[in-house]
Structure formats: C-alpha cells, structure tokens
Scaffold this motif. Structure first.
Motif, short mmCIF file in Angstrom:
data_model
loop_
_atom_site.label_atom_id
_atom_site.label_comp_id
_atom_site.label_asym_id
_atom_site.label_seq_id
_atom_site.Cartn_x
_atom_site.Cartn_y
_atom_site.Cartn_z
N UNK A 17 -4.04 1.94 -3.16
CA UNK A 17 -3.79 0.58 -3.63
C UNK A 17 -3.97 0.57 -5.15
N UNK A 18 -2.95 0.19 -5.86
CA UNK A 18 -3.08 0.01 -7.30
C UNK A 18 -3.12 1.26 -8.12
N UNK A 19 -2.91 2.43 -7.51
CA UNK A 19 -2.91 3.68 -8.24
C UNK A 19 -2.11 4.72 -7.47
N UNK A 20 -1.45 5.60 -8.18
CA UNK A 20 -0.70 6.69 -7.56
C UNK A 20 -1.69 7.74 -7.07
N UNK A 21 -1.60 8.10 -5.80
CA UNK A 21 -2.54 9.07 -5.23
C UNK A 21 -2.50 10.39 -5.98
N UNK A 22 -1.34 10.73 -6.57
CA UNK A 22 -1.22 12.01 -7.29
C UNK A 22 -2.06 12.04 -8.56
N UNK A 40 -7.59 5.42 -1.62
CA UNK A 40 -7.84 5.25 -3.05
C UNK A 40 -7.49 3.81 -3.43
N UNK A 41 -8.35 3.17 -4.17
CA UNK A 41 -8.08 1.80 -4.58
C UNK A 41 -8.54 1.59 -6.03
N UNK A 42 -7.64 1.01 -6.83
CA UNK A 42 -7.98 0.68 -8.21
C UNK A 42 -7.83 -0.83 -8.40
N UNK A 43 -8.90 -1.46 -8.90
CA UNK A 43 -8.87 -2.89 -9.18
C UNK A 43 -9.63 -3.15 -10.46
N UNK A 44 -10.05 -4.39 -10.68
CA UNK A 44 -10.73 -4.73 -11.92
C UNK A 44 -12.07 -4.02 -12.09
N UNK A 45 -12.65 -3.57 -10.99
CA UNK A 45 -13.93 -2.88 -11.05
C UNK A 45 -13.78 -1.37 -11.14
N UNK A 46 -12.55 -0.89 -11.24
CA UNK A 46 -12.32 0.54 -11.39
C UNK A 46 -11.78 1.18 -10.12
N UNK A 47 -11.92 2.48 -10.05
CA UNK A 47 -11.39 3.28 -8.95
C UNK A 47 -12.44 3.48 -7.86
N UNK A 48 -12.00 3.31 -6.61
CA UNK A 48 -12.85 3.56 -5.46
C UNK A 48 -12.19 4.60 -4.56
N UNK A 49 -13.00 5.42 -3.92
CA UNK A 49 -12.52 6.43 -2.97
C UNK A 49 -13.29 6.25 -1.67
N UNK A 50 -12.57 6.11 -0.57
CA UNK A 50 -13.21 5.93 0.74
C UNK A 50 -12.74 6.99 1.71
N UNK A 51 -13.68 7.59 2.40
CA UNK A 51 -13.40 8.56 3.46
C UNK A 51 -13.75 7.89 4.77
N UNK A 52 -12.75 7.69 5.63
CA UNK A 52 -12.96 6.98 6.89
C UNK A 52 -12.61 7.89 8.06
N UNK A 73 -17.89 6.17 14.36
CA UNK A 73 -17.13 6.16 13.12
C UNK A 73 -18.07 6.41 11.94
N UNK A 74 -17.51 6.96 10.88
CA UNK A 74 -18.28 7.32 9.70
C UNK A 74 -17.47 6.96 8.47
N UNK A 75 -18.10 6.27 7.53
CA UNK A 75 -17.42 5.86 6.30
C UNK A 75 -18.29 6.23 5.11
N UNK A 76 -17.68 6.90 4.14
CA UNK A 76 -18.34 7.19 2.87
C UNK A 76 -17.48 6.60 1.76
N UNK A 77 -18.09 5.82 0.88
CA UNK A 77 -17.35 5.15 -0.18
C UNK A 77 -18.01 5.42 -1.53
N UNK A 78 -17.19 5.76 -2.52
CA UNK A 78 -17.63 5.90 -3.89
C UNK A 78 -16.92 4.85 -4.73
N UNK A 79 -17.68 4.08 -5.51
CA UNK A 79 -17.13 3.04 -6.37
C UNK A 79 -17.41 3.34 -7.84
N UNK A 80 -16.67 2.67 -8.72
CA UNK A 80 -16.82 2.85 -10.17
C UNK A 80 -16.59 4.32 -10.57
N UNK A 128 0.83 -1.19 0.00
CA UNK A 128 0.00 0.00 0.00
C UNK A 128 0.87 1.25 0.00
N UNK A 129 0.58 2.17 -0.91
CA UNK A 129 1.28 3.45 -0.90
C UNK A 129 0.68 4.30 0.21
#
Length: 212
Positions: free
Chosen positions: A203-208, A80-92, A100-107, A41-42
């Motif tokens: 994971x799987x993508x440069x945060x920049x 940030x995570x990129x896999x076979x289903x695309x890019x996901x962004x999670x705010x934890x 605790x509060x989690x918001x996740x965007x997928x695809x 993990x970066x």
C-alpha cells in the motif's frame, strides 16, 4: 472487510485444481488487476507452482510455553505499507488449526539495509530512532481465543527479505498485558521463522523498493 474478503478469495483460488500454465498466468494476472482496482493495493500472487510452496514456519516460545514448534506449515503473507508515519512491514502467518502469528515493524526508513531490527517496547512506542516492533500470537478454537505473552523489550531482526524467502529471529522479555508495567515479572521470549514464496501486498509503495 473488503481486503479480508479478497485475501480469502486468493487463498480459495489457489486451493483449486491447477489449469494449464499459460491459462494460469492469464487468470493470475486478471486476479491481481481486479484486486488492485478494488482495493488500491498492489498484489503479487505466486504462480500455481510457487503457491504450493507458499509456507511459513515459526518457532515461538516463552519461558513457560511453546506456542509454535517450527514444524507446522502456515500460509504466509508479507505486507508493505507507507503512510504519513512512514514505512511498515508486516509478516502474517495463519495455520489450518486456528493458530496465527503476526510480526509488525513500524517507522522503518525506506533506505534500510539488512539485518532490519525492530525494538519491542511497552505500548509499541517509538523511540524516534529505531523501528518499533510488535509480536502477536493467537490460537482460535471452539473454546475461544487464546493469546500469548507479549514482548516488551528486546528486538526482532529480519535477516532476509526477498520475493521468494523471508527469515527473521527474535529475542526479548515480556508477559501478559496486565504485567506491562511490571518489568520484574517479565520472562524470556524467543523465536525464529522462515517464509517461502509469500503472497506480497503493498500500500502506498512499490514492493520492489522494499525487497532486498
């Protein structure tokens, strides 16, 4: 489990007494490399001064209950995570009192622009066009774990997504899991949040390539 353990180590490390800035930078760099080597993990850790300002504030309410007032300081991580289903962004975000509060965007398309909007839906289903979104609130206490109603329609919009600041708003309708298929019982759900100096993990993508 290893990733959870390393995140715990990060939090513990930055709660300790500060050392001189030059030494701190070297230790921080060593920790980042160790975590990246062990988990793949970066990781981008705020320096000691910025970590003091690592914070998330969320106002989150339904028609019947205010779960977070927006005044409680919470520790914040953006993933940030990129896999076979695309890019996901999670705010934890996690608070000292068990909330605790989690918001996740997928695809999410990699070439997205702000504001980035994610659609809520039953079962977090993807409509093939718009990023799908999910919100989860939990309150862990000695009496057990409480969760909030879940939004089943509406959207969350990330309006700022930088290394030092993240902002978002949400508006929709939803209810308990038992009411997922009963739209007539859904009630308004709304909120907004801001994060400063988050811990960044990718994971799987440069945060920049994701930060704007």
């Amino acid at each position: 489990m290893k990733k959870i353990l390393y995140i715990f180590v990060i939090f513990s490390f930055f709660s300790c007494k500060k050392v001189k800035e030059s030494m701190q930078d070297r230790v921080q760099g060593t920790m980042e490399k160790a975590i990246e080597s062990a988990t793949g993990t970066q990781v981008d850790l705020p320096n000691g001064e910025d970590m003091d300002n690592n914070a998330g504030y969320v106002h989150y309410k339904t028609e019947d209950h205010v779960y977070l007032t927006g005044n409680e300081k919470m520790q914040a991580t953006v993933i940030f995570q990129k896999d076979n289903e695309g890019l996901s962004i999670a705010l934890q975000l996690s608070g000292a009192n068990g909330k605790s509060f989690i918001a996740t965007l997928n695809h999410v398309p990699e070439n997205f622009s702000l504001p980035l909007k994610g659609k809520f839906s039953v079962n977090n289903s993807y409509d093939g066009t718009n990023p799908s979104a999910m919100i989860l609130f939990m309150d862990l206490s000695e009496n057990g774990m409480m969760t909030s109603e879940i939004p089943y329609e509406g959207e969350i919009s990330i309006t700022k997504l930088s290394k030092n600041r993240v902002e978002f708003v949400m508006q929709g309708k939803g209810g308990d899991t038992s009411n997922a298929d009963s739209a007539s019982l859904w009630k308004p759900i709304s909120g907004n949040g801001k994060i400063t100096n988050p811990i960044l993990m990718s994971y799987g993508i440069d945060k920049n390539n994701v930060l704007k």
